[in-house]
Design a protein around this motif. Structure first.
Motif, PDB file in Angstrom:
ATOM      1  N   PHE A 118       0.832  -1.212   0.000  1.00 57.50           N
ATOM      2  CA  PHE A 118       0.000   0.000   0.000  1.00 57.50           C
ATOM      3  C   PHE A 118       0.865   1.259   0.000  1.00 57.50           C
ATOM      4  O   PHE A 118       0.572   2.250  -0.653  1.00 57.50           O
ATOM      5  N   ASP A 119       1.981   1.228   0.770  1.00 56.08           N
ATOM      6  CA  ASP A 119       2.695   2.503   1.004  1.00 56.08           C
ATOM      7  C   ASP A 119       4.212   2.400   0.829  1.00 56.08           C
ATOM      8  O   ASP A 119       4.942   3.216   1.409  1.00 56.08           O
ATOM      9  N   VAL A 120       4.706   1.421   0.057  1.00 54.50           N
ATOM     10  CA  VAL A 120       6.156   1.345  -0.209  1.00 54.50           C
ATOM     11  C   VAL A 120       6.415   1.580  -1.697  1.00 54.50           C
ATOM     12  O   VAL A 120       6.171   0.689  -2.524  1.00 54.50           O
ATOM     13  N   PRO A 121       6.860   2.771  -2.085  1.00 52.83           N
ATOM     14  CA  PRO A 121       7.104   3.047  -3.513  1.00 52.83           C
ATOM     15  C   PRO A 121       8.439   2.469  -3.975  1.00 52.83           C
ATOM     16  O   PRO A 121       9.354   2.286  -3.154  1.00 52.83           O
ATOM     17  N   PRO A 122       8.575   2.200  -5.264  1.00 52.74           N
ATOM     18  CA  PRO A 122       9.886   1.830  -5.813  1.00 52.74           C
ATOM     19  C   PRO A 122      10.842   3.018  -5.699  1.00 52.74           C
ATOM     20  O   PRO A 122      10.415   4.147  -5.438  1.00 52.74           O
TER      21      PRO A 122
END
Ligand code: 3PG
Length: 246
Positions: A118-122
């Motif tokens: 949900f909340d870990v971007p590349p």
């Protein structure tokens, strides 16, 4: 009174077929994707789910899918509204990378964190990188809102103002609305509509080219779960999306 909302992910794209992370890279549909778009329009016509207005992203795979599907549904003449807020999630430094190679290089946990958390971007994409969209004219007015990477939480944050400010008014005006967009911008909307938890959203995958219909009440809440117009085909295709990279 209920309102009818139709969600349609673009047909198979050239980079879907190559199993590459795409994001904001503006690739076209494959011939299979064009056929999927025609079938999507036929399903809308056969079921009587006929859009009065269409909202698309600024990306050609969604714009082309909308045009082809609406032509097949004899609704090619309806008004169209477009926004970057319907774009696919920005995949950051993963844009252009092979999904299978990424899984092998970084392992299952990191792959799933980047792809479905949900909340870990590349990692962010450098502005001078080959697959950066910084400087493209269609994004001239974004300014500081121009993403370099996004997680789903980021997509929801930039999508919802458009949902409330542009799509909901069309629904409240009694229009049947078609949203032609992308796997993750539609995952953002479905999460909002179905109140899916931040944990459970990781298990939602949306197939290409298959119309999903919601009936919404006066509070713009679903009166029932969204239904694919071809549920068997959609279930099989969604499973294939989940297994990309494997
Ligand atoms: O942007 C992409 O790579 C795809 O359209 C969506 O990819 P995903 O299903 O791996 O998020």
């Amino acid at each position: 009174m209920t309102s009818t909302l139709i969600l349609l992910r673009h047909g198979e794209s050239e980079w879907n077929a190559k199993n590459l992370f795409t994001g904001w890279v503006d690739v076209d549909l494959t011939e299979k994707g064009r056929r999927e778009a025609v079938r999507g329009g036929e399903l809308m016509r056969e079921s009587g789910a006929l859009p009065d207005v269409v909202h698309t992203s600024l990306q050609r795979r969604a714009i082309s899918t909308a045009c082809i599907a609406l032509d097949a549904a004899d609704r090619h003449w309806i008004p169209v509204r477009r926004s970057w807020r319907l774009n696919e999630r920005h995949y950051g430094a993963l844009q252009g990378k092979d999904k299978k190679q990424t899984l092998e290089e970084f392992g299952e946990e990191q792959f799933m964190l980047w792809r479905r958390s949900f909340d870990v971007p590349p990692p962010p994409l450098d502005d001078d990188a080959e697959h950066s969209q910084v400087g493209l004219p269609q994004y001239d007015d974004l300014g500081d809102e121009m993403p370099r990477t996004e997680c789903l939480k980021d997509v929801i944050a930039r999508f919802l103002p458009y949902w409330e400010g542009s799509i909901v008014p069309d629904l409240r005006a009694g229009h049947t609305v078609l949203v032609a967009a992308h796997g993750n911008s539609l995952r953002a909307l479905v999460k909002h509509l179905d109140r899916i938890s931040d944990e459970d959203i990781a298990g939602l995958n949306i197939p290409t080219g298959m119309p999903m219909v919601y009936e919404l009440d006066d509070d713009m809440r679903p009166t029932a779960a969204g239904r694919y117009l071809d549920p068997e085909a959609a279930a099989a295709a969604a499973a294939a999306v989940a297994n990309q990279g494997r």
